[in-house]
Design a protein around this motif. Structure first.
Motif, PDB file in Angstrom:
ATOM      1  N   ARG A   1     -17.940 -96.705 -58.765  1.00 35.38           N
ATOM      2  CA  ARG A   1     -18.351 -96.494 -57.364  1.00 35.38           C
ATOM      3  C   ARG A   1     -17.932 -95.105 -56.900  1.00 35.38           C
TER       4      ARG A   1
ATOM      5  N   SER B   1     -27.113 -98.256 -59.120  1.00 36.15           N
ATOM      6  CA  SER B   1     -27.362 -99.444 -59.928  1.00 36.15           C
ATOM      7  C   SER B   1     -26.274 -99.656 -60.973  1.00 36.15           C
TER       8      SER B   1
ATOM      9  N   LEU C   1     -23.316-101.397 -59.307  1.00 31.06           N
ATOM     10  CA  LEU C   1     -23.713-102.756 -58.931  1.00 31.06           C
ATOM     11  C   LEU C   1     -23.782-103.667 -60.154  1.00 31.06           C
ATOM     12  N   SER C   2     -24.106-103.121 -61.312  1.00 32.21           N
ATOM     13  CA  SER C   2     -24.180-103.954 -62.518  1.00 32.21           C
ATOM     14  C   SER C   2     -22.830-104.584 -62.835  1.00 32.21           C
TER      15      SER C   2
ATOM     16  N   TYR D   1     -22.561-107.670 -60.740  1.00 32.84           N
ATOM     17  CA  TYR D   1     -23.381-108.781 -61.244  1.00 32.84           C
ATOM     18  C   TYR D   1     -22.720-109.446 -62.461  1.00 32.84           C
TER      19      TYR D   1
ATOM     20  N   VAL E   1     -21.195-102.637 -49.660  1.00 37.80           N
ATOM     21  CA  VAL E   1     -21.825-103.434 -50.715  1.00 37.80           C
ATOM     22  C   VAL E   1     -22.439-104.698 -50.115  1.00 37.80           C
TER      23      VAL E   1
ATOM     24  N   ASN F   1     -27.048-106.750 -47.110  1.00 44.77           N
ATOM     25  CA  ASN F   1     -27.729-106.400 -48.365  1.00 44.77           C
ATOM     26  C   ASN F   1     -28.155-107.675 -49.085  1.00 44.77           C
TER      27      ASN F   1
ATOM     28  N   ARG G   1     -30.595-108.362 -51.011  1.00 47.82           N
ATOM     29  CA  ARG G   1     -30.981-108.214 -52.411  1.00 47.82           C
ATOM     30  C   ARG G   1     -29.752-108.325 -53.314  1.00 47.82           C
ATOM     31  N   THR G   2     -28.656-107.658 -52.924  1.00 39.94           N
ATOM     32  CA  THR G   2     -27.423-107.720 -53.717  1.00 39.94           C
ATOM     33  C   THR G   2     -26.882-109.138 -53.752  1.00 39.94           C
TER      34      THR G   2
ATOM     35  N   ALA H   1     -26.583-111.410 -57.123  1.00 35.54           N
ATOM     36  CA  ALA H   1     -25.241-111.881 -57.491  1.00 35.54           C
ATOM     37  C   ALA H   1     -25.201-113.406 -57.543  1.00 35.54           C
TER      38      ALA H   1
END
Length: 608
Positions: free
Chosen positions: A53, A62, A65-66, A69, A103, A122, A124-125, A129
């Motif tokens: 980060r 991305s 963020l991976s 996940y 985040v 967010n 989508r996040t 997740a």
């Protein structure tokens, strides 16, 4: 190469590897060490996520963020491994929020309102997740898949929703907490024991490690300290065991001890990078390692508590505990000053000498743990559970129904039956589960099975045949009205051809359908014609390796197992008194006191 972060990690890893509880559960087939591995993976990924980060700047990308996940996926698995993992989820969320709360929500910093927070979520996040979490958590579906294949032990028979929920929610382990009180709460909190875990040498290392983490990266430090406090309190408050069951909390603290070891790594960072705090860490720790444990008995007695002021020993020499504090202060001061002098002095010789001090800390700390915890966790000569389970099975009558009680009573014999395939003719009945549908059905004899031992060609067929009659009648009773004692009586009346046998815990946990007496370490109906002969034979061949005075460290379950031998011998001796065999009774009373010394006051009058 190996730098400061790597050396800090190595120190923390060795500190955790030789810690008491992790080691204790690492040498038995339980899931607590897998639980520890998962916690370690998540902490590592969170730290790597923070690094990614930072590298990607404020907005992130991305790649970072991976990591989240993957963490969500492992958290899904973690919830299946053990329920305690759910307690740590708020800790993980806290760290993510402290690093970058955007985040979760990318709302503007100015004029924050409920509407702006909602608009900035967010989604989508969150959705991605959640998908990975559920994907990881889906491994729980192995339960109905495996249950449908009729395994030898089919715990809960999770082939329908009600049974699956029973297993998932751990309804087989109902929580029976103690009455809330401050003395009980204090005793429960003491089950979290840093000194038992890492020795006294860990105390300054942890305290300085906390300061180092907060100084170097306050987010990590705050999260780890909060995680330790939060999980400890949740374990104590939610568990709330009665006084005699407090030991059951110990293994749940393993994730807390992992976080403490990460904090300890901060002390190594101090040693290698700071001119005063680093030498102080060495100066406070090495004397505690060399001089041994703090004389707590002396401290308590000095504060007015009832305690014995134990003497201290160093290199075989005894000295008064008051001198311990003089030695500690002098040694700590000298080592700290030497470290400070060497750290701040130029030249290769000074740096090499300081490096020697650092290596001493790196080596002596885990070696000190090894010395303190090896004997307690060496199970190479621990046969208590094996020998007790083996004796109960071996000396049970042919085709007996053996009633057991609790994990410690049932699982050793399930192992012996299903792994070593010993005495498959004995039907093991876990008494606390008698009221449950799935367990009663597992005891049912299949009507199309041929009877008699001659038809039993292999172990699995014998296990399938080895059920009891009358289960349908028991199942017809509403579950809320099922009484284990009444069911035992009905099972005995509907299966008169099968001997009913009870382990010690079952014998004294439910009302017996008829009077029973000890045959070896189990109880059954009295056969006066053969009672003395049978017991002489059983006790002559009973194997109790290393008992009654074991040369091994015992946990509380094992201590109870040892005392059970004593209490059974007491029961047998009293029966011999009734039958007029005073000499035989005295022999067993003498042995009973060896296994359970607390029986001396009760049995003294019977012994010469």
């Amino acid at each position: 190469g190996v730098g400061v972060p790597e050396l800090s990690g190595i120190f923390g890893a060795f500190a955790f590897g030789f810690s008491y509880t992790n080691w204790a559960w690492g040498v038995v087939s339980k899931f607590y060490t897998l639980n520890a591995f998962i916690v370690s993976c998540i902490i590592m990924l969170l730290i790597r996520w923070r690094k990614a980060r930072i590298e990607e700047g404020d907005k992130g990308g991305s790649h970072s963020l991976s990591y989240l996940y993957v963490i969500a996926f492992i958290c899904g698995i973690a919830g299946v491994v053990h329920i305690s993992q759910f307690v740590l989820f708020p800790v993980y969320f806290l760290f993510i929020a402290l690093v970058d709360w955007r985040v979760f929500c990318d709302a503007p910093k100015e004029n924050i309102t409920a509407a702006s927070l909602l608009a900035g979520l967010n989604l989508r996040t969150f959705i991605i997740a959640a998908f990975f979490f559920l994907f990881g958590h889906s491994i729980i579906m192995h339960l109905p898949l495996r249950a449908s294949q009729d395994p030898l032990i089919n715990w809960g028979v999770a082939t329908d929703w009600a049974s699956f929920k029973w297993v998932y929610n751990r309804e087989g382990y109902p929580t029976v907490g103690g009455a809330r009180s401050l003395p009980l709460l204090w005793a429960q909190l003491q089950s979290f024991d840093v000194v038992r875990e890492f020795t006294w040498a860990a105390v300054p290392v942890i305290l300085l490690g906390i300061w180092a983490h907060i100084k170097n990266d306050w987010r990590t430090g705050v999260t780890l300290v909060f995680g330790c406090m939060f999980m400890t309190l949740v374990i104590v408050v939610m568990g709330n065991p009665v006084m005699e069951n407090i030991f059951l909390l110990e293994q749940f603290y393993i994730p807390v001890y992992i976080m403490l070891c990460v904090l300890m790594g901060g002390a190594v960072w101090l040693v290698l990078t700071t001119k005063f705090a680093g030498p102080l860490a060495i100066g406070l720790t090495i004397p505690l390692i060399l001089l041994g444990g703090v004389p707590m008995g002396f401290i308590k007695k000095s504060l007015g508590y009832h305690a014995s002021a134990e003497r201290m020993f160093f290199a075989g020499i005894s000295y008064p505990p008051a001198l311990y504090f003089v030695f500690i202060l002098v040694a700590a001061g000298m080592i700290t000053y030497a470290g400070w002098y060497l750290f701040n002095r130029a030249g290769k010789t000074a740096k090499a000498a300081y490096l020697v001090l650092f290596i001493l800390l790196m080596v002596l700390f885990p070696v000190n743990e090894l010395k303190a915890n090896y004997w307690k966790n060496d199970r190479s000569a621990n046969f208590i559970a094996y020998d007790m389970g083996n004796a109960e099975l071996t000396f049970s009558p042919e085709f007996a129904v053996l009633f057991t009680w609790g994990d410690s009573g049932a699982f050793p014999m399930w192992y012996l039956q299903d792994v070593e395939q010993k005495r498959p003719d004995v039907l093991l009945v876990h008494t606390p589960h008698l009221p449950l549908d799935w367990f009663l059905k597992s005891l049912r004899r299949s009507p199309d099975e041929a009877g008699g031992k001659s038809a039993m060609a292999d172990y699995k067929k014998l296990r399938d045949y080895n059920g009891i009659k009358g289960i349908e009648q028991l199942l017809s009773v509403p579950e809320d009205y099922r009484d284990p004692a009444e069911f035992i009586s009905q099972i005995a009346s509907m299966n008169p051809e099968r001997p009913m046998t009870f382990d010690y815990s079952s014998r004294y946990s439910v009302n017996m359908p008829s009077e029973v007496f000890p045959y070896g370490i189990t109880y059954r109906k009295l056969d006066k014609a053969r009672y003395v002969e049978d017991n002489l034979r059983i006790w002559r061949y009973l194997v109790t390796r290393g008992l009654p005075e074991p040369t091994i460290s015992e946990d509380l379950d094992e201590q109870k197992a040892v005392t059970i031998y004593g209490y059974i011998r007491q029961d047998l001796g009293k029966k011999y008194i009734d039958m007029g065999y005073a000499n035989l009774a005295e022999e067993h009373f003498v042995e009973a006191v060896k296994y359970a010394p607390e029986l001396w006051s009760t049995l003294e009058t019977y012994m010469k």
